[in-house]
Write an enzyme that holds these catalytic residues in place. Structure first.
Site, PDB file in Angstrom:
ATOM      1  N   ASP A  44       0.404  39.531  -4.468  1.00  0.00           N
ATOM      2  CA  ASP A  44       0.438  40.208  -5.757  1.00  0.00           C
ATOM      3  C   ASP A  44      -0.322  41.531  -5.725  1.00  0.00           C
ATOM      4  OD1 ASP A  44       1.949  38.360  -7.087  1.00  0.00           O
ATOM      5  OD2 ASP A  44       0.267  37.352  -8.052  1.00  0.00           O
ATOM      6  N   LYS A  65       3.387  42.836  -9.186  1.00  0.00           N
ATOM      7  CA  LYS A  65       3.920  42.950 -10.535  1.00  0.00           C
ATOM      8  C   LYS A  65       2.765  43.325 -11.443  1.00  0.00           C
ATOM      9  CE  LYS A  65       7.118  40.155 -11.992  1.00  0.00           C
ATOM     10  NZ  LYS A  65       8.273  41.038 -11.854  1.00  0.00           N
ATOM     11  N   MET A 175      -4.138  39.473 -20.107  1.00  0.00           N
ATOM     12  CA  MET A 175      -3.413  40.743 -20.218  1.00  0.00           C
ATOM     13  C   MET A 175      -3.490  41.252 -21.656  1.00  0.00           C
ATOM     14  SD  MET A 175      -0.220  39.493 -17.841  1.00  0.00           S
ATOM     15  CE  MET A 175      -0.375  37.775 -18.404  1.00  0.00           C
TER      16      MET A 175
END
Length: 250
Positions: A44, A65, A175
Site C-alpha cells: 500500500d 490507494k 480518513m
C-alpha cells in the site's frame, strides 16, 4: 528451482498481512517473519520504506490507494494478486493497519478464492489502537465509555455517501480529515455538546506524528495543514485526566 518458476505448476500462497499504523516495529512477529520470506510483495501507499526494508529479497510492486489521488484500481490489484500467485510461491499483500478493517480484504479474498488460491491472513495493529497508545487516551473508560465505533465516510465508487453516524460513546473516524466539518455538524445536530473532547492524530506512530486536542465545536471549524492520514477520535473518554478524581487504584 527459483520460486518464480512455479508458473504452470502449483499455485503459490497469498498472505494478507497487516503492516500496522506506520512504524516498522509495530508489525507483528509473524507478519515480519513471513515478509522476510516473501518472493513478491504488493504494498500500500502508506507502507514505509523502513517496512519494505524487512523484505530485501522480494520483488516489490506498489499498488497504493490514497483518497483523492491517482491510485491503482481495486480490480487491477485483484488481477495482480492472482497473476502473482501463478508466478511466485509466496505472495504478500502488505496493507496498512489491519487487513480486515477498511482494507478491501473482502474484494481480494473473493478474487483469490475464485481462482482457487490458498490465502492466509495476518492481523495488524489498526490505527485507532496505535493512536490510543500514542496519546495515552484509552478508547473506553469505566463509567464513561463502554462502546466504540470505527467508521469512515468513504464509500465504493458509484455508491451513495454514508450520511448517518454510529451511536456509540466513543467514535473513531478513519480518513476523517476532509470530513471533519461535516462530521462535527452532524454530531452537533444530534445534540452533542460543542465541548465534547476530540483528539486528532495525523501520521500515527511515525516520526512526523502530530496530535491535536480540541472540542467538537473546534472540529466544526475544520482541520488545516493535514497532509498525512488523519484519525479523528471523539468522545468523553478523551477528556484530560484528573489524577485526583480518576484514580481508583487500577
Amino acid at each position: 528451482m527459483p520460486s518464480s518458476e512455479v508458473a504452470g505448476r502449483a499455485l503459490g500462497k497469498v498472505y494478507l498481512i497487516g503492516a500496522g499504523p506506520g512504524a516498522a516495529d509495530l508489525i507483528t512477529i509473524r507478519g515480519a517473519r513471513i515478509l522476510s520470506q516473501a518472493d513478491v510483495v504488493l504494498y500500500d501507499a502508506l507502507v514505509t520504506e523502513e517496512m519494505l526494508a524487512l523484505c530485501p529479497q522480494a520483488d516489490k510492486i506498489s499498488v497504493g490507494k490514497r483518497s483523492g489521488q491517482r491510485s491503482t484500481a481495486q480490480h487491477v490489484i485483484n488481477e495482480q494478486l492472482v497473476a502473482c500467485a501463478k508466478k511466485y510461491k509466496l505472495v504478500v499483500r502488505l496493507k496498512g493497519g489491519d487487513p480486515m478493517l477498511f482494507g478491501r480484504a473482502d474484494e481480494e479474498l473473493r478474487a483469490l478464492e475464485a481462482a482457487g488460491i490458498d490465502v492466509d491472513i495476518v492481523p495488524g495493529i489498526t490505527a485507532a489502537l496505535a493512536a490510543a497508545a500514542s496519546t495515552r487516551q484509552p478508547l473506553t473508560k469505566r463509567g464513561v465509555a463502554r462502546s466504540v465505533a470505527f467508521f469512515t465516510s468513504s464509500t465504493a465508487p458509484n455508491h451513495p455517501e454514508e450520511t448517518t453516524l454510529p451511536d456509540c460513546d466513543t467514535l473513531i473516524q478513519y480518513m476523517g480529515g476532509k470530513e471533519a466539518i461535516t462530521t462535527a455538524q452532524k454530531l452537533l445536530a444530534q445534540g452533542r455538546s460543542p465541548a465534547l473532547p476530540v483528539v486528532v492524530v495525523e501520521n500515527c506512530s511515525r516520526e512526523n506524528e502530530r496530535v491535536m486536542r480540541l472540542s467538537l465545536g473546534g472540529l466544526e471549524q475544520g482541520l488545516s495543514g493535514c497532509q498525512g492520514p488523519v484519525l479523528v477520535m471523539i468522545g468523553e473518554a478523551f477528556a484530560p485526566r484528573n489524577s485526583d478524581k480518576d484514580s481508583d487504584g487500577k
